[in-house]
Write a protein that holds these residues in place. Sequence first.
Motif, PDB file in Angstrom:
ATOM      1  N   LEU A  87      31.737  29.974  49.403  1.00  0.00           N
ATOM      2  CA  LEU A  87      32.237  31.294  49.008  1.00  0.00           C
ATOM      3  C   LEU A  87      31.647  31.729  47.677  1.00  0.00           C
ATOM      4  N   MET A  88      31.693  30.837  46.691  1.00  0.00           N
ATOM      5  CA  MET A  88      31.221  31.187  45.354  1.00  0.00           C
ATOM      6  C   MET A  88      29.708  31.407  45.310  1.00  0.00           C
ATOM      7  N   ASN A  89      28.984  30.823  46.234  1.00  0.00           N
ATOM      8  CA  ASN A  89      27.531  30.948  46.250  1.00  0.00           C
ATOM      9  C   ASN A  89      27.025  31.909  47.308  1.00  0.00           C
ATOM     10  N   SER A  90      27.942  32.544  48.023  1.00  0.00           N
ATOM     11  CA  SER A  90      27.523  33.531  49.019  1.00  0.00           C
ATOM     12  C   SER A  90      27.113  34.808  48.305  1.00  0.00           C
ATOM     13  N   SER A  91      26.320  35.597  48.970  1.00  0.00           N
ATOM     14  CA  SER A  91      25.903  36.865  48.374  1.00  0.00           C
ATOM     15  C   SER A  91      27.099  37.768  48.133  1.00  0.00           C
ATOM     16  N   ALA A  92      28.194  37.535  48.853  1.00  0.00           N
ATOM     17  CA  ALA A  92      29.386  38.373  48.719  1.00  0.00           C
ATOM     18  C   ALA A  92      30.082  38.177  47.376  1.00  0.00           C
ATOM     19  N   LEU A  93      30.125  36.931  46.865  1.00  0.00           N
ATOM     20  CA  LEU A  93      30.881  36.651  45.641  1.00  0.00           C
ATOM     21  C   LEU A  93      30.046  36.057  44.514  1.00  0.00           C
ATOM     22  N   ILE A  94      28.731  35.968  44.680  1.00  0.00           N
ATOM     23  CA  ILE A  94      27.917  35.273  43.688  1.00  0.00           C
ATOM     24  C   ILE A  94      27.986  35.925  42.312  1.00  0.00           C
ATOM     25  N   ASN A  95      28.260  37.208  42.246  1.00  0.00           N
ATOM     26  CA  ASN A  95      28.337  37.883  40.957  1.00  0.00           C
ATOM     27  C   ASN A  95      29.754  37.939  40.397  1.00  0.00           C
ATOM     28  N   SER A  96      30.680  37.241  41.038  1.00  0.00           N
ATOM     29  CA  SER A  96      32.061  37.241  40.560  1.00  0.00           C
ATOM     30  C   SER A  96      32.158  36.488  39.242  1.00  0.00           C
ATOM     31  N   ALA A  97      32.855  37.074  38.289  1.00  0.00           N
ATOM     32  CA  ALA A  97      33.053  36.427  36.990  1.00  0.00           C
ATOM     33  C   ALA A  97      34.236  35.479  37.031  1.00  0.00           C
ATOM     34  N   ILE A  98      34.925  35.411  38.173  1.00  0.00           N
ATOM     35  CA  ILE A  98      36.115  34.566  38.293  1.00  0.00           C
ATOM     36  C   ILE A  98      35.759  33.337  39.123  1.00  0.00           C
ATOM     37  N   PRO A  99      35.807  32.150  38.518  1.00  0.00           N
ATOM     38  CA  PRO A  99      35.513  30.939  39.287  1.00  0.00           C
ATOM     39  C   PRO A  99      36.636  30.623  40.270  1.00  0.00           C
ATOM     40  N   MET A 100      36.326  29.828  41.271  1.00  0.00           N
ATOM     41  CA  MET A 100      37.318  29.405  42.252  1.00  0.00           C
ATOM     42  C   MET A 100      37.325  27.879  42.278  1.00  0.00           C
ATOM     43  N   ILE A 101      38.521  27.286  42.244  1.00  0.00           N
ATOM     44  CA  ILE A 101      38.634  25.838  42.309  1.00  0.00           C
ATOM     45  C   ILE A 101      39.582  25.462  43.441  1.00  0.00           C
ATOM     46  N   ASN A 102      39.399  24.265  43.971  1.00  0.00           N
ATOM     47  CA  ASN A 102      40.226  23.764  45.060  1.00  0.00           C
ATOM     48  C   ASN A 102      41.355  22.919  44.484  1.00  0.00           C
ATOM     49  N   GLU A 103      42.569  23.363  44.653  1.00  0.00           N
ATOM     50  CA  GLU A 103      43.739  22.575  44.282  1.00  0.00           C
ATOM     51  C   GLU A 103      44.631  22.347  45.489  1.00  0.00           C
ATOM     52  N   SER A 104      44.053  22.373  46.673  1.00  0.00           N
ATOM     53  CA  SER A 104      44.823  22.225  47.905  1.00  0.00           C
ATOM     54  C   SER A 104      45.310  20.793  48.113  1.00  0.00           C
ATOM     55  N   GLY A 105      44.598  19.830  47.562  1.00  0.00           N
ATOM     56  CA  GLY A 105      44.940  18.427  47.793  1.00  0.00           C
ATOM     57  C   GLY A 105      44.434  17.909  49.127  1.00  0.00           C
ATOM     58  N   ILE A 106      43.774  18.753  49.899  1.00  0.00           N
ATOM     59  CA  ILE A 106      43.248  18.362  51.213  1.00  0.00           C
ATOM     60  C   ILE A 106      41.908  17.671  51.013  1.00  0.00           C
ATOM     61  N   LEU A 107      41.810  16.441  51.494  1.00  0.00           N
ATOM     62  CA  LEU A 107      40.589  15.660  51.302  1.00  0.00           C
ATOM     63  C   LEU A 107      39.786  15.486  52.589  1.00  0.00           C
ATOM     64  N   GLU A 108      40.442  15.592  53.741  1.00  0.00           N
ATOM     65  CA  GLU A 108      39.748  15.355  55.003  1.00  0.00           C
ATOM     66  C   GLU A 108      38.994  16.612  55.446  1.00  0.00           C
ATOM     67  N   PRO A 109      37.972  16.429  56.264  1.00  0.00           N
ATOM     68  CA  PRO A 109      37.223  17.580  56.779  1.00  0.00           C
ATOM     69  C   PRO A 109      38.117  18.485  57.631  1.00  0.00           C
ATOM     70  N   LEU A 110      37.814  19.781  57.609  1.00  0.00           N
ATOM     71  CA  LEU A 110      38.601  20.783  58.329  1.00  0.00           C
ATOM     72  C   LEU A 110      37.728  21.587  59.275  1.00  0.00           C
ATOM     73  N   ASP A 111      38.402  22.225  60.222  1.00  0.00           N
ATOM     74  CA  ASP A 111      37.792  23.229  61.087  1.00  0.00           C
ATOM     75  C   ASP A 111      38.685  24.459  61.033  1.00  0.00           C
ATOM     76  N   PHE A 112      38.122  25.603  60.698  1.00  0.00           N
ATOM     77  CA  PHE A 112      38.857  26.852  60.836  1.00  0.00           C
ATOM     78  C   PHE A 112      37.893  28.019  60.889  1.00  0.00           C
ATOM     79  N   GLU A 113      38.403  29.112  61.420  1.00  0.00           N
ATOM     80  CA  GLU A 113      37.638  30.343  61.494  1.00  0.00           C
ATOM     81  C   GLU A 113      38.601  31.479  61.171  1.00  0.00           C
ATOM     82  N   ILE A 114      38.220  32.299  60.225  1.00  0.00           N
ATOM     83  CA  ILE A 114      39.084  33.409  59.826  1.00  0.00           C
ATOM     84  C   ILE A 114      38.305  34.719  59.846  1.00  0.00           C
ATOM     85  N   LYS A 115      39.023  35.786  60.128  1.00  0.00           N
ATOM     86  CA  LYS A 115      38.474  37.135  60.024  1.00  0.00           C
ATOM     87  C   LYS A 115      38.951  37.689  58.695  1.00  0.00           C
ATOM     88  N   ALA A 116      38.009  37.916  57.774  1.00  0.00           N
ATOM     89  CA  ALA A 116      38.356  38.421  56.444  1.00  0.00           C
ATOM     90  C   ALA A 116      37.108  39.006  55.808  1.00  0.00           C
TER      91      ALA A 116
END
Length: 86
Positions: free
Chosen positions: A22-51
């Motif tokens: 997300l942070m390195n996509s062309s959509a958000l690369i110029n964002s001045a707000i960093p994003m960090i993961n605090e989910s606590g999820i360590l295992e690999p995931l599968d998901f698909e979202i419309k957004a």
Amino acid sequence: IDPENNLISLHNSKIDYFVWALMNSSALINSAIPMINESGILEPLDFEIKADPTDPVSIGKALHKYGLDIVLEDRELEMNVIRDKK
């Protein structure tokens, strides 16, 4: 990340990769707000979202069905800075 179709998917990957993508996509690369993961999820995931990949609020709402959210918070952030030698 498919901005033309407002589709974001993760397949057998850790959520840290999702954040990085997300942070390195062309959509958000110029964002001045960093994003960090605090989910606590360590295992690999599968998901698909419309957004809208340019809109963290839209992404956060789409993540609700997976029990996740994107929250804007004020944080102190230490960082290293590269500058001209004086």
